[in-house]
Design a protein around this motif. Structure first.
Motif, PDB file in Angstrom:
ATOM      1  N   ALA A 288       8.219   1.733 -10.564  1.00  0.00           N
ATOM      2  CA  ALA A 288       8.196   1.382  -9.666  1.00  0.00           C
ATOM      3  C   ALA A 288       7.028   0.569  -8.827  1.00  0.00           C
ATOM      4  O   ALA A 288       6.646  -0.305  -8.721  1.00  0.00           O
ATOM      5  CB  ALA A 288       9.188   1.750  -9.172  1.00  0.00           C
ATOM      6  N   PRO A 289       6.685   1.813  -8.066  1.00  0.00           N
ATOM      7  CA  PRO A 289       5.244   1.812  -6.863  1.00  0.00           C
ATOM      8  C   PRO A 289       4.373   0.686  -7.925  1.00  0.00           C
ATOM      9  O   PRO A 289       3.845  -0.102  -7.422  1.00  0.00           O
ATOM     10  CB  PRO A 289       5.446   3.241  -6.641  1.00  0.00           C
ATOM     11  N   SER A 290       3.843   1.818  -8.976  1.00  0.00           N
ATOM     12  CA  SER A 290       2.684   1.105  -9.272  1.00  0.00           C
ATOM     13  C   SER A 290       2.587  -0.214 -10.202  1.00  0.00           C
ATOM     14  O   SER A 290       2.239  -1.099 -10.325  1.00  0.00           O
ATOM     15  CB  SER A 290       2.274   2.032 -10.765  1.00  0.00           C
ATOM     16  N   GLY A 291       4.490  -0.535 -10.705  1.00  0.00           N
ATOM     17  CA  GLY A 291       4.923  -1.649 -11.164  1.00  0.00           C
ATOM     18  C   GLY A 291       5.034  -2.681 -10.290  1.00  0.00           C
ATOM     19  O   GLY A 291       4.410  -3.681 -10.769  1.00  0.00           O
ATOM     20  N   VAL A 292       4.800  -2.406  -9.533  1.00  0.00           N
ATOM     21  CA  VAL A 292       4.975  -3.859  -7.988  1.00  0.00           C
ATOM     22  C   VAL A 292       3.498  -3.604  -7.750  1.00  0.00           C
ATOM     23  O   VAL A 292       3.211  -5.173  -7.597  1.00  0.00           O
ATOM     24  CB  VAL A 292       5.899  -3.038  -6.799  1.00  0.00           C
ATOM     25  N   TYR A 293       2.613  -3.025  -7.828  1.00  0.00           N
ATOM     26  CA  TYR A 293       1.810  -3.719  -7.417  1.00  0.00           C
ATOM     27  C   TYR A 293       0.296  -4.158  -8.189  1.00  0.00           C
ATOM     28  O   TYR A 293      -0.240  -5.497  -8.316  1.00  0.00           O
ATOM     29  CB  TYR A 293       0.556  -2.019  -7.198  1.00  0.00           C
ATOM     30  N   ASP A 294       1.146  -3.783  -9.982  1.00  0.00           N
ATOM     31  CA  ASP A 294       0.448  -4.678 -10.865  1.00  0.00           C
ATOM     32  C   ASP A 294       0.773  -6.153 -10.907  1.00  0.00           C
ATOM     33  O   ASP A 294       0.201  -6.530 -11.547  1.00  0.00           O
ATOM     34  CB  ASP A 294       0.482  -3.337 -12.257  1.00  0.00           C
ATOM     35  N   LEU A 295       2.448  -6.185 -10.965  1.00  0.00           N
ATOM     36  CA  LEU A 295       3.230  -7.681 -10.034  1.00  0.00           C
ATOM     37  C   LEU A 295       2.141  -8.172  -9.191  1.00  0.00           C
ATOM     38  O   LEU A 295       1.609  -9.200  -9.839  1.00  0.00           O
ATOM     39  CB  LEU A 295       4.184  -7.106 -10.025  1.00  0.00           C
ATOM     40  N   VAL A 296       1.346  -7.528  -7.999  1.00  0.00           N
ATOM     41  CA  VAL A 296       1.005  -8.733  -7.643  1.00  0.00           C
ATOM     42  C   VAL A 296      -0.294  -8.855  -7.770  1.00  0.00           C
ATOM     43  O   VAL A 296      -0.349 -10.042  -7.352  1.00  0.00           O
ATOM     44  CB  VAL A 296       1.187  -7.355  -6.377  1.00  0.00           C
ATOM     45  N   SER A 297      -1.544  -7.762  -8.601  1.00  0.00           N
ATOM     46  CA  SER A 297      -2.655  -7.732  -8.640  1.00  0.00           C
ATOM     47  C   SER A 297      -2.905  -8.666  -9.981  1.00  0.00           C
ATOM     48  O   SER A 297      -3.497  -9.503 -10.133  1.00  0.00           O
ATOM     49  CB  SER A 297      -2.663  -6.564  -8.659  1.00  0.00           C
ATOM     50  N   SER A 298      -1.319  -8.862 -10.686  1.00  0.00           N
ATOM     51  CA  SER A 298      -1.588 -10.009 -11.849  1.00  0.00           C
ATOM     52  C   SER A 298      -1.321 -10.992 -11.514  1.00  0.00           C
ATOM     53  O   SER A 298      -1.743 -12.086 -11.952  1.00  0.00           O
ATOM     54  CB  SER A 298      -1.008  -9.117 -12.666  1.00  0.00           C
ATOM     55  N   LEU A 299      -1.006 -11.329 -10.480  1.00  0.00           N
ATOM     56  CA  LEU A 299      -0.635 -12.847  -9.696  1.00  0.00           C
ATOM     57  C   LEU A 299      -1.761 -13.232  -8.991  1.00  0.00           C
ATOM     58  O   LEU A 299      -1.664 -13.684  -8.433  1.00  0.00           O
ATOM     59  CB  LEU A 299       0.919 -12.788  -9.337  1.00  0.00           C
ATOM     60  N   GLY A 300      -2.824 -12.356  -8.809  1.00  0.00           N
ATOM     61  CA  GLY A 300      -3.431 -12.825  -7.795  1.00  0.00           C
ATOM     62  C   GLY A 300      -3.005 -12.829  -6.460  1.00  0.00           C
ATOM     63  O   GLY A 300      -3.708 -13.117  -5.483  1.00  0.00           O
ATOM     64  N   GLY A 301      -2.184 -11.968  -5.863  1.00  0.00           N
ATOM     65  CA  GLY A 301      -1.821 -11.673  -4.850  1.00  0.00           C
ATOM     66  C   GLY A 301      -2.504 -10.028  -3.912  1.00  0.00           C
ATOM     67  O   GLY A 301      -3.466 -10.109  -4.441  1.00  0.00           O
ATOM     68  N   PRO A 302      -2.544 -10.656  -2.384  1.00  0.00           N
ATOM     69  CA  PRO A 302      -3.203  -9.792  -1.757  1.00  0.00           C
ATOM     70  C   PRO A 302      -2.719  -8.393  -1.938  1.00  0.00           C
ATOM     71  O   PRO A 302      -1.844  -7.699  -2.293  1.00  0.00           O
ATOM     72  CB  PRO A 302      -2.928  -9.930  -0.626  1.00  0.00           C
ATOM     73  N   THR A 339      -0.409   7.394   7.836  1.00  0.00           N
ATOM     74  CA  THR A 339      -2.135   7.437   8.183  1.00  0.00           C
ATOM     75  C   THR A 339      -2.353   7.943   7.138  1.00  0.00           C
ATOM     76  O   THR A 339      -2.592   6.438   6.584  1.00  0.00           O
ATOM     77  CB  THR A 339      -2.367   8.112   9.078  1.00  0.00           C
ATOM     78  N   GLU A 340      -1.064   8.206   5.475  1.00  0.00           N
ATOM     79  CA  GLU A 340      -2.456   8.635   4.400  1.00  0.00           C
ATOM     80  C   GLU A 340      -1.752   6.724   3.099  1.00  0.00           C
ATOM     81  O   GLU A 340      -1.962   6.301   3.041  1.00  0.00           O
ATOM     82  CB  GLU A 340      -1.466   9.424   3.753  1.00  0.00           C
ATOM     83  N   LEU A 341      -0.612   6.533   4.316  1.00  0.00           N
ATOM     84  CA  LEU A 341       0.501   5.441   3.278  1.00  0.00           C
ATOM     85  C   LEU A 341      -1.439   4.206   3.581  1.00  0.00           C
ATOM     86  O   LEU A 341      -1.458   3.274   2.680  1.00  0.00           O
ATOM     87  CB  LEU A 341       1.290   5.266   3.681  1.00  0.00           C
ATOM     88  N   LEU A 342      -0.705   4.401   5.175  1.00  0.00           N
ATOM     89  CA  LEU A 342      -1.556   2.684   5.521  1.00  0.00           C
ATOM     90  C   LEU A 342      -2.993   2.797   5.019  1.00  0.00           C
ATOM     91  O   LEU A 342      -3.807   1.993   4.357  1.00  0.00           O
ATOM     92  CB  LEU A 342      -1.003   2.501   7.129  1.00  0.00           C
ATOM     93  N   THR A 343      -3.830   4.376   5.166  1.00  0.00           N
ATOM     94  CA  THR A 343      -4.835   4.614   4.521  1.00  0.00           C
ATOM     95  C   THR A 343      -5.590   3.836   3.031  1.00  0.00           C
ATOM     96  O   THR A 343      -6.086   3.017   2.210  1.00  0.00           O
ATOM     97  CB  THR A 343      -5.538   5.416   4.858  1.00  0.00           C
ATOM     98  N   GLY A 344      -4.656   4.045   2.151  1.00  0.00           N
ATOM     99  CA  GLY A 344      -4.063   3.387   0.753  1.00  0.00           C
ATOM    100  C   GLY A 344      -4.080   1.988   0.733  1.00  0.00           C
ATOM    101  O   GLY A 344      -4.222   1.483   0.077  1.00  0.00           O
ATOM    102  N   ALA A 345      -3.010   1.851   1.628  1.00  0.00           N
ATOM    103  CA  ALA A 345      -2.831  -0.042   1.868  1.00  0.00           C
ATOM    104  C   ALA A 345      -4.362  -0.722   2.194  1.00  0.00           C
ATOM    105  O   ALA A 345      -4.596  -2.042   1.900  1.00  0.00           O
ATOM    106  CB  ALA A 345      -1.649  -0.135   2.644  1.00  0.00           C
ATOM    107  N   TRP A 346      -4.910   0.088   3.201  1.00  0.00           N
ATOM    108  CA  TRP A 346      -6.713  -0.309   3.318  1.00  0.00           C
ATOM    109  C   TRP A 346      -7.558  -0.598   2.477  1.00  0.00           C
ATOM    110  O   TRP A 346      -7.618  -1.802   2.283  1.00  0.00           O
ATOM    111  CB  TRP A 346      -6.381  -0.197   4.452  1.00  0.00           C
ATOM    112  N   HIS A 347      -7.125   0.140   1.527  1.00  0.00           N
ATOM    113  CA  HIS A 347      -8.195   0.414   0.506  1.00  0.00           C
ATOM    114  C   HIS A 347      -8.211  -0.736  -0.510  1.00  0.00           C
ATOM    115  O   HIS A 347      -9.160  -0.757  -1.104  1.00  0.00           O
ATOM    116  CB  HIS A 347      -8.741   1.293   0.558  1.00  0.00           C
ATOM    117  N   GLY A 348      -6.530  -1.043  -0.670  1.00  0.00           N
ATOM    118  CA  GLY A 348      -6.079  -1.403  -2.216  1.00  0.00           C
ATOM    119  C   GLY A 348      -6.327  -0.215  -3.038  1.00  0.00           C
ATOM    120  O   GLY A 348      -5.612  -0.792  -4.270  1.00  0.00           O
ATOM    121  N   ARG A 349      -5.796   0.219  -2.838  1.00  0.00           N
ATOM    122  CA  ARG A 349      -5.922   1.846  -4.031  1.00  0.00           C
ATOM    123  C   ARG A 349      -4.650   1.413  -4.528  1.00  0.00           C
ATOM    124  O   ARG A 349      -3.302   1.245  -3.872  1.00  0.00           O
ATOM    125  CB  ARG A 349      -5.176   3.090  -3.638  1.00  0.00           C
ATOM    126  N   ARG A 350      -4.352   1.501  -6.011  1.00  0.00           N
ATOM    127  CA  ARG A 350      -3.282   1.290  -7.148  1.00  0.00           C
ATOM    128  C   ARG A 350      -2.475   2.902  -6.553  1.00  0.00           C
ATOM    129  O   ARG A 350      -2.963   4.056  -6.730  1.00  0.00           O
ATOM    130  CB  ARG A 350      -3.917   1.055  -7.925  1.00  0.00           C
TER     131      ARG A 350
END
Length: 642
Positions: A288-302, A339-350
């Motif tokens: 689920a988490p990586s699936g949402v990330y991949d969906l956003v990425s495939s659609l050109g979302g942030p 903080t770890e969560l936000l760091t991953g989101a800041w870098h845009g890591r899958r």
């Protein structure tokens, strides 16, 4: 037993295309005659349409709605509201205008009608988030909930794809967090899963065609469902983080939801693995988490907070704010973890959690399917790919054990060892599992105006003995004499001469000749050719019901599941005529047993015919003592394609 509490929020929803035309009626239904219209600059076209629909009900308009509902903007709109002596509020737009409407309603008690132009979903919630002095504060109250929401799909047709993606993921976040809320209940669960499925299928369709009205309707429907979830149960970590980032760092609302959601899901996943599996199934992905990330990425979302303007130096402060006040969440909240969560989101890591068993199985399946990619025959590639997917799904869904797998391999091995030139155990297995009849039904569907086909069965033998017209294939075996008189025609009833017709059947005790080694040569089987009128005639005996062979693996399978082994009595035909499709079929005795429970599922109503009882003289003058039967039938064959 699951214990839960469900509260239904009383709001009215009008959904469809062109529903703005009902706006005046909905306003008057609330007892309003002078309304304040809330909008914003980019919504000029929608505002003009609402102007027209309201007509004389419009008393004033405020076009300065702002993101995150700052209280200073609310105070400006409130002053206009009081000066205009309005008795209702109409808002057209996304979360900003809806938030402003809610803020005004909370302060005045006036009724609200909302016309959403995005997929935020806040229009059906009693929740209001206001920003004061750089800090966003959220409150919930029945007075905040809009009385009526008018969903007009037409208002979303021109919404830019980029905004459609972020707004859609904003709605997705409501549905996701509803599923692991401590107030979750069966009603909200179903709404959330439906919303997730609709979002997952509609967003890619919009990427292909942003003006697709059905995809827009699906996404708007999902937004309503997701917003209803938000209104019914409490939200968790994700929404808290987004409110913190929006209110304290002025990040754009929907875009922030889009970036943070997969990371918040990954953070909570270890605490709610069952919920994540349900979300993954609804999304149609293994994780689920990586699936949402991949969906956003495939659609050109942030995918990165950095790209939204979040300073890296603010991550620690954001984590402190998000954990400063306790709130329900399935996983314990710590400053270090956030903080770890936000760091991953800041870098845009899958998000890359430990691969689940489901994810590993999905990867294995796709590896096997990919191995067929170079198959020169595309049909072979398709059949093998689908077979592997279905087999892997069966094994996973039933959690097949190693012992069960070994037994299945042994069963198939024994099935092969049971085959011989006179016995086809694999055909028998296919028959008793209904596979043969399934293929047969599909074959029938391609030639609907012909005689239905039926399964070949395991007892056909190539090269049956030639039999003359009027000959007797029973060769004197005991049984009720049967006279067969059939015609072979095309679909226009024109006779087909010189057609080759193979016939075979069981004896009066239900055995075929290949099951009786003491018989001398083939019996109860023959090959005839039609005359110029497309006709053949022959004598035989009335076929009997019979058990399929029970001394092999198929018989053991039937015993294991408590199924009887009997076939309804029938006569087999295989017909080949020049220029026509081969017909393999059976004619069933209408007064025979097991017509409703044939063990190979081969009986079709159109093939159940009268083997009519007779006495007295026979058609060819053959002397018969006592009763005999007569079968008359016309077979219709389909022409060869092309």
């Amino acid at each position: 037993m699951r214990t839960f509490v469900y509260t239904s929020r009383p709001s009215r929803v009008v959904f469809g295309a062109g529903t703005v035309d009902r706006l005046a009626e909905e306003v008057e239904r609330l007892g309003c005659s002078r309304v304040l219209l809330l909008s914003s600059g980019p919504l000029a076209a929608a505002s003009a349409r609402v102007h027209q629909a309201l007509g004389g009900l419009l008393a004033a308009e405020f076009g300065g709605a702002a993101m995150h509902t700052p209280v200073e903007v609310t105070e400006q709109a409130l002053a206009l509201l009081k000066d205009s002596s309005v008795d209702g509020i109409v808002a057209v737009g996304g979360g900003s205008t809806t938030g402003l409407s809610k803020a005004l309603a909370l302060r005045t008690g006036l009724p609200q009608v909302i016309l959403p132009t995005t997929y935020a979903g806040s229009e059906v919630t009693p929740v209001l988030g206001e920003t004061r002095d750089g800090r966003k504060v959220t409150r919930s109250s029945p007075e905040i909930l809009p009385e009526t929401v008018v969903y007009d799909v037409d208002f979303t047709l021109t919404l830019p794809l980029s905004l459609s993606v972020t707004s859609g993921v904003n709605a997705l976040a409501h549905a996701v967090e509803a599923l692991y809320s401590d107030e979750a209940n069966p009603v909200t669960d179903q709404q959330a899963l439906d919303a997730i499925s609709r979002i997952a299928r509609s967003l890619p369709r919009l990427a292909a065609d942003p003006a697709d009205p059905e995809a827009r309707a699906d996404l708007l429907h999902a937004a309503w469902l997701a917003g209803t979830c938000l209104a019914t149960v409490g939200m968790g970590l994700h929404h808290k983080l987004c409110h913190t980032l929006g209110g304290s760092f002025d990040l754009p609302h929907a875009e922030t939801h889009t970036v943070v959601l997969p990371h918040a899901m990954a953070h909570n996943a270890p605490a709610v693995p069952g919920v994540m599996r349900r979300i993954a199934d609804a999304l149609g992905v293994p994780d689920a988490p990586s699936g949402v990330y991949d969906l956003v990425s495939s659609l050109g979302g942030p995918t990165s907070l950095r790209d939204l303007g979040m300073p890296e130096s603010g991550l620690a402060r954001a984590a402190e704010l998000a954990t400063s006040t306790p709130y329900p969440n399935p996983r314990e909240l710590t400053t270090e973890g956030i903080t770890e969560l936000l760091t991953g989101a800041w870098h845009g890591r899958r998000p890359e959690g430990a691969p689940s068993t489901e994810a590993k199985l999905a990867r294995l399946t796709e590896q096997v399917v990919a191995s067929f990619a170079q198959a020169p025959d595309p049909r072979v590639r398709t059949l093998l790919s689908d077979l592997v997917r279905h087999l892997h799904t069966f094994v996973a869904a039933n959690d097949v054990t190693d012992a069960e797998w070994q037994y299945a391999v042994g069963f198939l091995t024994r099935t092969g060892e049971s085959c011989s030139p006179t016995r086809q155990e694999f055909v028998l297995l296919s028959d008793t599992l209904g596979v043969s009849s399934t293929v047969d039904l599909l074959t029938n569907s391609r030639t609907p105006h012909t005689t239905p086909s039926a399964v070949l069965g395991p007892f056909y033998v190539e090269g049956p003995p030639d039999t003359p017209h009027g000959g007797d294939i029973s060769k004197g075996l005991p049984g009720t004499p049967l006279w067969v008189d059939v015609r072979i025609t095309d679909t226009e009833d024109a006779p087909l001469g010189n057609a080759v017709v193979d016939v075979w059947q069981s004896n009066k005790d239900g055995f075929y000749d290949v099951q009786l080694p003491d018989l001398d040569g083939p019996v109860l089987r023959g090959r005839l050719r039609t005359d110029a009128e497309g006709r053949i005639t022959f004598w035989s005996i009335l076929p009997s019901e019979y058990p399929i062979p029970g001394d092999g693996p198929v018989g053991q399978m039937l015993d294991a599941v408590g199924r009887h082994p009997f076939r309804a009595p029938h006569l087999h035909f295989m017909i080949d005529a020049p220029g026509h499709r081969r017909l393999v079929t059976q004619l069933f005795v209408s007064d025979g047993p097991y017509l409703d429970s044939d063990t190979v599922f081969g009986v079709k109503d159109e093939l159940v015919v009268d083997f009519a009882p007779q006495t007295g003289p026979t058609p060819d003058g053959r002397p018969v003592d006592g009763d005999w039967r007569r079968l008359e039938y016309t077979f219709r064959l389909a022409p060869l394609a092309g």
